[in-house]
Design a protein around this motif. Structure first.
Motif, PDB file in Angstrom:
ATOM      1  N   ALA A   1       0.823  -1.232   0.000  1.00  0.00           N
ATOM      2  CA  ALA A   1       0.000   0.000   0.000  1.00  0.00           C
ATOM      3  C   ALA A   1       0.843   1.262   0.000  1.00  0.00           C
ATOM      4  CB  ALA A   1      -0.950  -0.006   1.196  1.00  0.00           C
TER       5      ALA A   1
ATOM      6  N   TYR B   1      -4.874 -10.131   4.031  1.00  0.00           N
ATOM      7  CA  TYR B   1      -5.995  -9.669   3.217  1.00  0.00           C
ATOM      8  C   TYR B   1      -7.290 -10.136   3.879  1.00  0.00           C
ATOM      9  CZ  TYR B   1      -2.253  -8.933  -0.134  1.00  0.00           C
ATOM     10  OH  TYR B   1      -1.083  -8.517  -0.738  1.00  0.00           O
TER      11      TYR B   1
ATOM     12  N   LYS C   1      -6.870  -0.159  10.873  1.00  0.00           N
ATOM     13  CA  LYS C   1      -5.618   0.040  11.607  1.00  0.00           C
ATOM     14  C   LYS C   1      -5.678  -0.436  13.057  1.00  0.00           C
ATOM     15  CE  LYS C   1      -6.461   4.845  13.075  1.00  0.00           C
ATOM     16  NZ  LYS C   1      -5.930   6.222  13.006  1.00  0.00           N
TER      17      LYS C   1
ATOM     18  N   SER D   1      -2.378   0.127   6.680  1.00  0.00           N
ATOM     19  CA  SER D   1      -3.704  -0.446   6.466  1.00  0.00           C
ATOM     20  C   SER D   1      -4.316   0.225   5.246  1.00  0.00           C
ATOM     21  CB  SER D   1      -4.592  -0.240   7.700  1.00  0.00           C
ATOM     22  OG  SER D   1      -4.718   1.123   8.013  1.00  0.00           O
ATOM     23  N   SER D   2      -4.956  -0.552   4.404  1.00  0.00           N
ATOM     24  CA  SER D   2      -5.479  -0.010   3.144  1.00  0.00           C
ATOM     25  C   SER D   2      -6.888   0.525   3.316  1.00  0.00           C
ATOM     26  CB  SER D   2      -5.496  -1.102   2.068  1.00  0.00           C
ATOM     27  OG  SER D   2      -6.622  -1.957   2.241  1.00  0.00           O
TER      28      SER D   2
ATOM     29  N   SER E   1      -4.057  -2.612  -6.837  1.00  0.00           N
ATOM     30  CA  SER E   1      -3.310  -1.413  -6.431  1.00  0.00           C
ATOM     31  C   SER E   1      -3.887  -0.861  -5.125  1.00  0.00           C
ATOM     32  CB  SER E   1      -3.385  -0.354  -7.544  1.00  0.00           C
ATOM     33  OG  SER E   1      -2.764  -0.813  -8.720  1.00  0.00           O
ATOM     34  N   TRP E   2      -3.445  -1.426  -4.014  1.00  0.00           N
ATOM     35  CA  TRP E   2      -3.945  -1.002  -2.714  1.00  0.00           C
ATOM     36  C   TRP E   2      -3.390   0.377  -2.351  1.00  0.00           C
ATOM     37  CZ3 TRP E   2      -7.738  -3.925  -1.023  1.00  0.00           C
ATOM     38  CH2 TRP E   2      -7.780  -5.271  -1.409  1.00  0.00           C
ATOM     39  N   SER E   3      -4.236   1.211  -1.745  1.00  0.00           N
ATOM     40  CA  SER E   3      -3.798   2.525  -1.279  1.00  0.00           C
ATOM     41  C   SER E   3      -4.007   2.605   0.228  1.00  0.00           C
ATOM     42  CB  SER E   3      -4.588   3.640  -1.974  1.00  0.00           C
ATOM     43  OG  SER E   3      -5.975   3.504  -1.713  1.00  0.00           O
ATOM     44  N   GLU E   4      -3.108   3.321   0.899  1.00  0.00           N
ATOM     45  CA  GLU E   4      -3.197   3.418   2.350  1.00  0.00           C
ATOM     46  C   GLU E   4      -4.416   4.237   2.757  1.00  0.00           C
ATOM     47  OE1 GLU E   4      -0.323   4.494   6.164  1.00  0.00           O
ATOM     48  OE2 GLU E   4       0.434   4.623   4.108  1.00  0.00           O
ATOM     49  N   SER E   5      -5.024   3.862   3.860  1.00  0.00           N
ATOM     50  CA  SER E   5      -6.231   4.522   4.331  1.00  0.00           C
ATOM     51  C   SER E   5      -5.914   5.492   5.466  1.00  0.00           C
ATOM     52  CB  SER E   5      -7.239   3.485   4.829  1.00  0.00           C
ATOM     53  OG  SER E   5      -8.325   4.107   5.458  1.00  0.00           O
TER      54      SER E   5
ATOM     55  N   GLY F   1      -9.865  -5.542   2.024  1.00  0.00           N
ATOM     56  CA  GLY F   1      -8.748  -4.647   2.301  1.00  0.00           C
ATOM     57  C   GLY F   1      -7.553  -5.456   2.762  1.00  0.00           C
TER      58      GLY F   1
END
Length: 235
Positions: free
Chosen positions: A94, A108, A126, A154-155, A175-179, A193
């Motif tokens: 991420a 996951y 998180k 954490s995504s 393509s995971w992105s951070e949350s 996630g």
């Protein structure tokens, strides 16, 4: 009595049974499955079936195999159900890189609302924790011999259909992105996630569990509900 001669009527009488016999043979051959058209309707071979079965397509939370647990993040009135679906040993996740000498244990998860008749707002991953028995040294907290790792990174949660369309059953390809702000889980929806837990490269632990807080137990990690997860492959 006729000798050596055949009339037209005689020719007709012999042709008709012959033609009927040929037609019957053709009809039997067509019904027996021969020909290219029949092959197109034939059932798949064992190999073809195995290839299809090797790519499971989960449609909702209940379809995923394994155990889940209910967790309520601090400050929230409603919780979510979380089910681990895969694990990976990875140096990046991420958009974040693990420190030198460490990797992330990427877990996951599938997520849905705790109650089926309502959604949950601003869900973050998180607050999840990774529980494992250390082979390096006893931890400074928690049960004797057990450690708890914080979820970082954490995504953001993503719609199951979007991830499945982009990555199939290989979660790592998405393509995971951070949350940072959290994600909403609509009523009855299933989202997915990933959370990463930083672990030393020399750590040889083989027993892992995913845990999370509840409304009754927000701080004491020893009392968090947990479910076992697959030991990540380091190869």
């Amino acid at each position: 009595m006729r000798l050596g001669f055949w009339s037209e009527g005689d020719h007709m009488s012999t042709r008709m049974p012959a033609a009927l016999a040929v037609g019957a043979l053709v009809l039997v051959a067509g019904c027996s499955g021969g020909g290219d058209d029949a092959k197109g309707d034939a059932p798949p071979t064992t190999a073809e079936s195995a290839s299809t079965d090797s790519q499971p397509q989960y449609g909702n939370f209940a379809d995923f195999p394994g155990k889940d647990f209910a967790t309520t993040e601090p400050g929230m009135l409603l919780g979510v159900r979380v089910k681990p679906v895969d694990t990976r040993w990875t140096p990046e996740l991420a958009g974040s890189s693990a420190e030198a000498g460490k990797h992330f244990v990427a877990v996951y998860v599938a997520v849905t609302g705790e109650l089926p008749d309502r959604g949950v707002q601003d869900v973050k991953l998180k607050y999840l924790r990774l529980k494992y028995k250390s082979t390096e040294q006893p931890c400074d907290f928690g049960e004797s011999g057990y450690c708890f790792g914080d979820a970082y990174p954490s995504s953001a949660l993503a719609d199951l259909d979007d991830v499945r369309e982009d990555a199939g059953s290989d979660w790592q390809n998405y393509s995971w992105s951070e949350s940072f702000l959290g994600s909403d889980v609509e009523q009855g929806a299933t989202k997915v996630g990933v959370v990463g837990f930083s672990i030393s490269d020399t750590e040889k632990a083989t027993s892992f569990e995913l845990c999370g807080p509840t409304k009754e137990v927000e701080v004491d990690t020893d009392e968090f509900p947990c479910v076992p997860i697959k030991t990540p492959d380091r190869s």
